[in-house]
Write a protein that holds these residues in place. Sequence first.
Motif, mmCIF file in Angstrom:
data_model
loop_
_atom_site.group_PDB
_atom_site.id
_atom_site.type_symbol
_atom_site.label_atom_id
_atom_site.label_comp_id
_atom_site.label_asym_id
_atom_site.label_seq_id
_atom_site.Cartn_x
_atom_site.Cartn_y
_atom_site.Cartn_z
ATOM 1 N N VAL A 121 -2.373 1.416 5.362
ATOM 2 C CA VAL A 121 -2.374 0.373 4.382
ATOM 3 C C VAL A 121 -1.568 0.526 3.304
ATOM 4 N N GLN A 122 -1.405 -0.540 2.611
ATOM 5 C CA GLN A 122 -0.597 -0.593 1.234
ATOM 6 C C GLN A 122 -1.125 -0.783 -0.139
ATOM 7 N N GLY A 123 -2.547 -0.243 -0.135
ATOM 8 C CA GLY A 123 -3.088 -0.334 -1.501
ATOM 9 C C GLY A 123 -4.727 -0.199 -1.312
ATOM 10 N N GLY A 124 -5.308 -0.338 -2.529
ATOM 11 C CA GLY A 124 -6.983 -0.081 -2.494
ATOM 12 C C GLY A 124 -7.495 -0.626 -3.959
ATOM 13 N N ILE A 125 -8.748 -1.350 -3.597
ATOM 14 C CA ILE A 125 -9.505 -1.687 -5.019
ATOM 15 C C ILE A 125 -10.904 -1.034 -4.870
ATOM 16 N N GLU A 126 -11.232 -0.419 -5.737
ATOM 17 C CA GLU A 126 -12.528 0.027 -5.940
ATOM 18 C C GLU A 126 -13.167 -0.917 -7.177
ATOM 19 N N VAL A 127 -14.527 -1.535 -6.612
ATOM 20 C CA VAL A 127 -15.132 -2.405 -7.781
ATOM 21 C C VAL A 127 -16.081 -1.295 -8.300
ATOM 22 N N THR A 128 -16.029 -0.938 -9.557
ATOM 23 C CA THR A 128 -16.844 -0.190 -10.270
ATOM 24 C C THR A 128 -16.776 -0.199 -11.917
ATOM 25 N N ALA A 129 -17.931 0.067 -12.407
ATOM 26 C CA ALA A 129 -17.874 0.365 -13.870
ATOM 27 C C ALA A 129 -18.122 1.813 -14.250
ATOM 28 N N SER A 130 -18.021 2.673 -13.496
ATOM 29 C CA SER A 130 -18.076 4.162 -13.618
ATOM 30 C C SER A 130 -19.412 4.364 -14.371
ATOM 31 N N HIS A 131 -19.072 4.848 -15.644
ATOM 32 C CA HIS A 131 -20.210 5.218 -16.513
ATOM 33 C C HIS A 131 -20.295 4.320 -17.478
ATOM 34 N N ASN A 132 -20.141 3.071 -17.395
ATOM 35 C CA ASN A 132 -20.251 2.258 -18.528
ATOM 36 C C ASN A 132 -21.816 1.522 -18.427
ATOM 37 N N PRO A 133 -22.411 0.930 -19.513
ATOM 38 C CA PRO A 133 -23.593 0.316 -19.512
ATOM 39 C C PRO A 133 -23.926 -0.512 -18.302
ATOM 40 N N MET A 134 -25.288 -0.682 -17.994
ATOM 41 C CA MET A 134 -25.721 -1.619 -16.990
ATOM 42 C C MET A 134 -25.036 -2.970 -16.702
ATOM 43 N N ASP A 135 -24.777 -3.618 -17.975
ATOM 44 C CA ASP A 135 -24.271 -5.090 -18.117
ATOM 45 C C ASP A 135 -22.690 -5.079 -17.826
ATOM 46 N N TYR A 136 -22.116 -3.936 -17.365
ATOM 47 C CA TYR A 136 -20.734 -4.029 -17.197
ATOM 48 C C TYR A 136 -20.172 -3.931 -15.790
ATOM 49 N N ASN A 137 -19.099 -4.267 -15.206
ATOM 50 C CA ASN A 137 -18.484 -3.861 -13.955
ATOM 51 C C ASN A 137 -16.998 -3.739 -14.277
ATOM 52 N N GLY A 138 -16.451 -3.509 -13.281
ATOM 53 C CA GLY A 138 -14.830 -3.366 -13.280
ATOM 54 C C GLY A 138 -14.130 -3.176 -12.084
ATOM 55 N N MET A 139 -12.945 -2.990 -12.204
ATOM 56 C CA MET A 139 -11.983 -2.591 -10.722
ATOM 57 C C MET A 139 -10.982 -1.557 -11.145
ATOM 58 N N LYS A 140 -10.553 -0.650 -10.002
ATOM 59 C CA LYS A 140 -9.754 0.396 -10.221
ATOM 60 C C LYS A 140 -8.557 -0.095 -9.115
ATOM 61 N N LEU A 141 -7.446 -0.200 -9.552
ATOM 62 C CA LEU A 141 -6.366 -0.792 -8.480
ATOM 63 C C LEU A 141 -5.481 0.182 -7.998
#
Length: 456
Positions: free
Chosen positions: A89-109
């Motif tokens: 493959v040529q890349g990846g994306i993880e949808v995560t807010a790691s240790h942030n509060p409940m009402d957060y989310n995010g992505m690592k690319l």
Amino acid sequence: MTKLTCFKAYDIRGKLETELNEDVAYKVGRAYGQIYKPKQIVVGCDVRLSSESLKQATIQGLNDAGVNVLDLGMTGTEEVYFGAFHLDVQGGIEVTASHNPMDYNGMKLVRENSRPISADTGLKEIQALAESNTFEEVAHKGITTTYNILPEFVEHLLTYIEPEKIRPLKLVVNAGNGAAGHVIDALETQFQTKNIPIEFIKIHHEADGTFPNGIPNPILVENRASTSEAVLKHKADMGIAWDGDFDRCFLFDEKGQFIEGYYIVGLLAQAFLLQKSGEKIVHDPRLVWNTLDIVEKYEGVAVQSKSGHAFIKQVMREQNAVYGGEMSAHHYFRDFAYCDSGMIPWLLVSALLSETQQSLSSLVENMIAKFPCSGEINFKVSDTQTVIQRIFDHYAVAQPSIDKTDGVSLDFGTWRLNIRASNTEPLLRLNIEVRAEAAGRSVESYVDEVTALITA
């Protein structure tokens, strides 16, 4: 054009609905596909209640940009990192807010070979395209296939230890109701198959996006008691707790005491240099004396880097370093495509406990006694630069050696401080360490002195 505020220095992170929703996630996927034009990438998500729908929206954006997706399901960030360098493959994306509060989310690319995408390596371009919403139509849309990467990931993890050398160990493992549990279960099966005598005591083990035991963030003192108490109750050799996407692990010794990430850096440097001297070890500038001491003792080469995963990974690649560690409990490994992992560190420490026949407390007590430290102390200040200058001016008369790799480090010979503005929050971060034999003063007294300057 809608300004998107969820794009940060290293990743994407925002409050649900107001900063990050399925529409934004779709645009991120679409922009990633259009800019990098990968044939195929891996996508995974953590256990948060909003993560699956955000992942599906991201995948839809990627497919509409002509990208094929391997959907890894619920994963930790490092499973996506692993997929991005292990699979075709040529890349990846993880949808995560790691240790942030409940009402957060995010992505690592990441890109091919798990190279990080941060503000100065492509994230701003993705943001600009997502904001402009000017997407090209493609002739052929991508398709999505589900893929179970767990067996290959676990097989890779086992390459960091020599099974026949592991002595019987009892480990408390606290997944914090995050995503780490399924990897522990898979490792446990392999341990049993290969007769590796490691026994797990599992607490808060099942993945649960409502986080009934609080947000998985063991760096918060109030979140440590459950691991510590379980270690004492079960007379375990070590306790391990992870954050939500398990790219960081936090260790407790057999007495239930939390061990600062700083000393774990020294421990892992020792583990690698025992295998092969002369290797390069990358560290951040916040706390350094113990790491330098260990690397010199075990005949390695210490290399300093600015804090932050993008900087550490870049320096490691340039230097071909075997290991890089930050006191914030991020640990990076050459054989893991220079990425951070929360699974490899405790495996290496388990091997070190077996090899040295020592307890974890005895392995670190000399480090802690020789170089006591404050741990990272955060201050909310209105003007970080003014405060840093005030500290700088106050200590100028003592003529410390000055290092500006990251914030300002002042070295007075018997004690040193590092003060820096956070890259991700409106905070000033302070770290202090002392040479115990030379200081004649406690870490606490220096902390009080500098705190008075900060809050003046």
